[in-house]
Design a protein around this motif. Structure first.
Motif: not given
Length: 318
Positions: A139-142, A149-152, A280-281, A302-303
């Protein structure tokens, strides 16, 4: 004048002449009157209020708040804030927002157990930002950044500069820390540097970064570059290296994560992995409002893709 006529003027609705409007607005200015927007909304059984829980000490969260305001207000929603601090836990922060009759919650980097988030989601729409939940909180949207990927990207940048001894000061159990550790390890292995992987315990704060820096300065062999969990922790690394008279980037290159306003300060000038704050916002507010308005929302998390921001704390190794 009648209450109805004054109401027409204060709501900027049709039905009052120019002279009447001028008289009413002048009187309102003289007595300091301001309409109570929340009371008006509550009479319609809607608050149009989005509750945002954030960490008081996180520069990245303050940047996210700016983005959330920019998206929510044009959509007709107001924001109620509740901070998490050393003496104020997440449960109290979220309970305050519920008491304020918020219609939905946007939680920035929540660290509460998934069961608690699922419990909140049974009461109202909940959006978790910057934390992977792996389906453990139904039920929680993420909405989150692709932290691995950022660390890579950070490791790829350092390797391209010629670094081989690259350490990582991690974020402990903080949201995103496991993905950033995995991304670091994956990238090091891909470059044939698996035997040089060095993960040092860290965390969210300047003190955590400073402790990690002291650990590698005391080691038998120092890394030539370090990827730090976030920008705030990276400033602790920079401070420790400055006090130890270790040149950055001459002797050790430093990369942060978030591209918070802290990283952009001229005297810090930190190379960092940027998170797309406007996106993101937009996604966080959009998903909350869609749930409230009964609109269809995409399934799954959503990534958002990160991007490397190169500044003055990285260079070729000496």
């Amino acid at each position: 004048m009648s209450t109805a006529l004054v109401s027409i003027v204060m709501r900027d609705a049709k039905g009052a002449g120019a002279a009447t409007r001028e008289r009413v607005l002048k009187a309102a200015q003289e007595i300091g009157y301001r309409p109570d927007a929340r009371a008006r909304l509550l009479r319609s059984h809607r608050s149009h209020l989005l509750g945002v829980q954030f960490g008081l000490q996180h520069p990245f969260h303050s940047d996210l708040l700016e983005g959330i305001y920019a998206v929510a207000e044009p959509a007709g929603y107001q924001i109620a804030l509740s901070a998490v601090a050393a003496g104020r836990g997440e449960q109290r922060a979220s309970d305050t927002l519920l008491a304020d009759r918020c219609e939905a919650l946007i939680l920035l980097g929540p660290q509460a157990p998934a069961a608690r988030l699922a419990e909140l989601a049974q009461q109202l729409p909940v959006v978790s930002v910057a934390r992977r939940l792996r389906g453990s909180a139904p039920g929680v949207e993420v909405v989150r950044t692709a932290d691995d990927e950022g660390a890579r990207q950070a490791v790829d940048h350092l390797v391209a500069l010629g670094h081989r001894d690259i350490a990582h000061i991690d974020g402990g159990r903080a949201p995103g820390a496991a993905d950033r550790r995995r991304g670091y390890r994956t990238a090091m292995s891909r470059h044939g540097l698996a035997d040089r992987v060095r993960v040092l315990p860290g965390g969210l704060t300047e003190e955590d970064g400073a402790a990690g820096a002291r650990a590698f300065l005391d080691a038998a062999t120092r890394p030539t570059a370090v990827l730090v969990f976030n920008d705030r922790s990276a400033t602790g690394v920079l401070d420790t290296l400055l006090r130890a008279r270790v040149a950055v980037p001459g002797e050790i290159s430093v990369v942060g994560f978030d591209d918070s306003h802290l990283a952009r300060l001229a005297h810090i000038d930190l190379t960092t992995v940027g998170q797309d704050i406007p996106r993101l916002a937009e996604l966080a507010v959009g998903r909350a409002i869609a749930r409230l308005e009964g609109e269809p929302t995409p399934t799954g998390e959503a990534v958002v893709a990160p991007h490397l921001v190169v500044r003055g704390t990285t260079a070729t190794p000496a």
